[in-house]
Design a protein around this motif. Structure first.
Motif, short mmCIF file in Angstrom:
data_model
loop_
_atom_site.label_atom_id
_atom_site.label_comp_id
_atom_site.label_asym_id
_atom_site.label_seq_id
_atom_site.Cartn_x
_atom_site.Cartn_y
_atom_site.Cartn_z
N LYS A 284 -10.70 -1.55 2.42
CA LYS A 284 -10.90 -0.30 3.16
C LYS A 284 -9.72 0.64 2.91
O LYS A 284 -9.91 1.85 2.74
CB LYS A 284 -11.05 -0.58 4.65
N TRP A 285 -8.51 0.07 2.92
CA TRP A 285 -7.32 0.91 2.69
C TRP A 285 -7.37 1.49 1.28
O TRP A 285 -7.10 2.68 1.09
CB TRP A 285 -6.05 0.08 2.88
N VAL A 286 -7.70 0.65 0.30
CA VAL A 286 -7.76 1.11 -1.10
C VAL A 286 -8.81 2.19 -1.26
O VAL A 286 -8.58 3.22 -1.91
CB VAL A 286 -8.02 -0.08 -2.04
N GLU A 287 -9.99 1.97 -0.69
CA GLU A 287 -11.08 2.94 -0.82
C GLU A 287 -10.69 4.31 -0.25
O GLU A 287 -11.01 5.35 -0.82
CB GLU A 287 -12.33 2.43 -0.10
N GLY B 151 0.87 -1.17 0.00
CA GLY B 151 0.00 0.00 0.00
C GLY B 151 0.90 1.22 0.00
O GLY B 151 1.56 1.51 0.99
N ILE B 152 0.97 1.91 -1.13
CA ILE B 152 1.92 3.01 -1.31
C ILE B 152 1.18 4.34 -1.38
O ILE B 152 0.18 4.47 -2.09
CB ILE B 152 2.76 2.80 -2.59
N LEU B 153 1.67 5.32 -0.64
CA LEU B 153 1.09 6.65 -0.64
C LEU B 153 1.95 7.61 -1.44
O LEU B 153 3.17 7.51 -1.43
CB LEU B 153 0.93 7.18 0.78
N SER C 70 2.97 2.53 3.05
CA SER C 70 2.09 2.79 4.19
C SER C 70 1.59 1.50 4.84
O SER C 70 1.44 1.44 6.06
CB SER C 70 0.88 3.61 3.73
N LYS C 71 1.34 0.47 4.04
CA LYS C 71 0.80 -0.78 4.57
C LYS C 71 1.29 -1.93 3.71
O LYS C 71 1.59 -1.77 2.53
CB LYS C 71 -0.73 -0.74 4.56
N VAL C 72 1.37 -3.10 4.32
CA VAL C 72 1.88 -4.29 3.63
C VAL C 72 0.81 -5.38 3.68
O VAL C 72 0.23 -5.65 4.75
CB VAL C 72 3.18 -4.78 4.30
N PHE C 73 0.58 -6.03 2.54
CA PHE C 73 -0.43 -7.08 2.44
C PHE C 73 0.18 -8.34 1.81
O PHE C 73 1.14 -8.26 1.05
CB PHE C 73 -1.61 -6.62 1.57
N LEU D 291 -3.45 -13.49 -0.68
CA LEU D 291 -4.57 -13.50 0.26
C LEU D 291 -5.08 -12.10 0.58
O LEU D 291 -6.20 -11.95 1.07
CB LEU D 291 -4.17 -14.22 1.55
N LEU D 292 -4.23 -11.08 0.33
CA LEU D 292 -4.56 -9.68 0.58
C LEU D 292 -4.91 -9.41 2.04
O LEU D 292 -5.68 -8.49 2.35
CB LEU D 292 -5.72 -9.22 -0.33
N CYS D 293 -4.34 -10.20 2.93
CA CYS D 293 -4.53 -9.97 4.37
C CYS D 293 -3.31 -9.28 4.94
O CYS D 293 -2.23 -9.27 4.33
CB CYS D 293 -4.79 -11.28 5.10
N THR D 294 -3.45 -8.67 6.10
CA THR D 294 -2.34 -8.06 6.81
C THR D 294 -1.77 -9.05 7.81
O THR D 294 -2.37 -10.09 8.10
CB THR D 294 -2.80 -6.81 7.57
N VAL D 295 -0.61 -8.74 8.35
CA VAL D 295 -0.02 -9.59 9.39
C VAL D 295 -0.94 -9.63 10.61
O VAL D 295 -1.13 -10.68 11.23
CB VAL D 295 1.38 -9.07 9.78
N HIS D 296 -1.53 -8.50 10.96
CA HIS D 296 -2.43 -8.44 12.11
C HIS D 296 -3.62 -9.37 11.90
O HIS D 296 -4.02 -10.10 12.82
CB HIS D 296 -2.92 -7.00 12.30
#
Length: 258
Positions: free
Chosen positions: A215-218, A159-161, A190-193, A197-202
């Motif tokens: 949600k991040w993309v939107e 996820g790049i800003l 900004s975020k890594v997926f 699977l397009l899931c986060t580590v959390h």
């Protein structure tokens, strides 16, 4: 001892030192990072599948550690230097007596976990020659650096800003770096997926469904983060400024993502 043997010995020692330093950057005692919506080419903000070309560790004069990630998106080269510790070698800051992981550390640690299922603290380094820009020579110079070789060639969704900020230059009168009335735009992870699977580590750690990605993309796709708001820069010629630059300072599972 010959020069060749000396260099081999020096590189071996540096590799051991760097591996020992990275091993201290673990999650013990840190609060878990949650999912919040908080190069020559410039990307618009969005999610991009990337291939990691290289990643190497370096240290600032202050002692803060960084990891520079070089990656390719659609055949184009991108890179970012991400600080994973402060000058004291700590990968966290204190808030309400809790150890909160530094944002840069969380980004790099997530990259390591998603691509190798091993945290940054368990990554081994190997000396490799990479081209690093030298601000004195104003050109790239081949330099031996400790590289996180297990990351090389791995795919990841980033996820790049796209951000805009005032440029900083050093005021020769005060010795302080000050924003001037010139802006620059740059990209920042900004975020890594997980790339598939397009899931986060959390989400993977807590067995949650992959809901954060859309949600991040939107929220972020196509948006430029304006960091100039609320700041008043000095006019370009209002003070003697040098041309120096600054360093931006559950049940057990066989796999985290299964």
């Amino acid at each position: 001892m010959t020069v060749k043997n000396y260099l081999i010995t020096w590189l071996t020692i540096m590799e051991k030192i760097m591996s020992n330093v990275l091993s201290k950057l673990n999650d013990n005692g840190l609060e878990e990072t949650t999912d919040t919506l908080g190069g020559s080419f410039l990307l618009e903000s969005g999610a991009y599948k990337a291939t990691i070309a290289n990643a190497y560790v370096s240290a600032a004069k202050s002692g803060a550690l960084s990891v520079t990630v070089l990656y390719k998106i659609d055949g184009k080269d991108f890179s970012e230097t991400i600080y994973v510790s402060n000058r004291n070698g700590e990968n966290f800051y204190l808030k309400d007596k809790k150890k909160i992981p530094l944002p840069g550390y969380s980004i790099v640690n997530d990259i390591c976990l998603i691509t190798t299922e091993k945290p940054l603290a368990e990554q081994e380094t190997e000396e490799k020659v990479v081209k690093i820009f030298d601000y004195t020579a104003k050109t790239e110079i081949p330099t031996a650096m400790p590289c996180l070789t297990a990351l090389c060639g791995q795919e990841i969704m980033l996820g790049i800003l796209k951000k805009k900020e005032y440029k900083n230059k050093k005021n020769d009168s005060t010795g302080e770096y000050e924003p001037i009335d010139e802006t620059r735009e740059y990209n920042s992870i900004s975020k890594v997926f997980h790339p598939e699977l397009l899931c986060t580590v959390h989400e993977a750690k807590n067995s949650k469904s992959a809901e954060f990605y859309p949600k991040w993309v939107e929220k972020n796709e196509g948006i430029t983060v304006d960091l100039t708001k609320g700041k008043t820069p000095k006019a370009s010629g209002s003070a003697p400024l040098s041309s120096g630059n600054t360093a931006t300072d559950t049940p057990a599972k066989s796999s985290l993502f299964n």
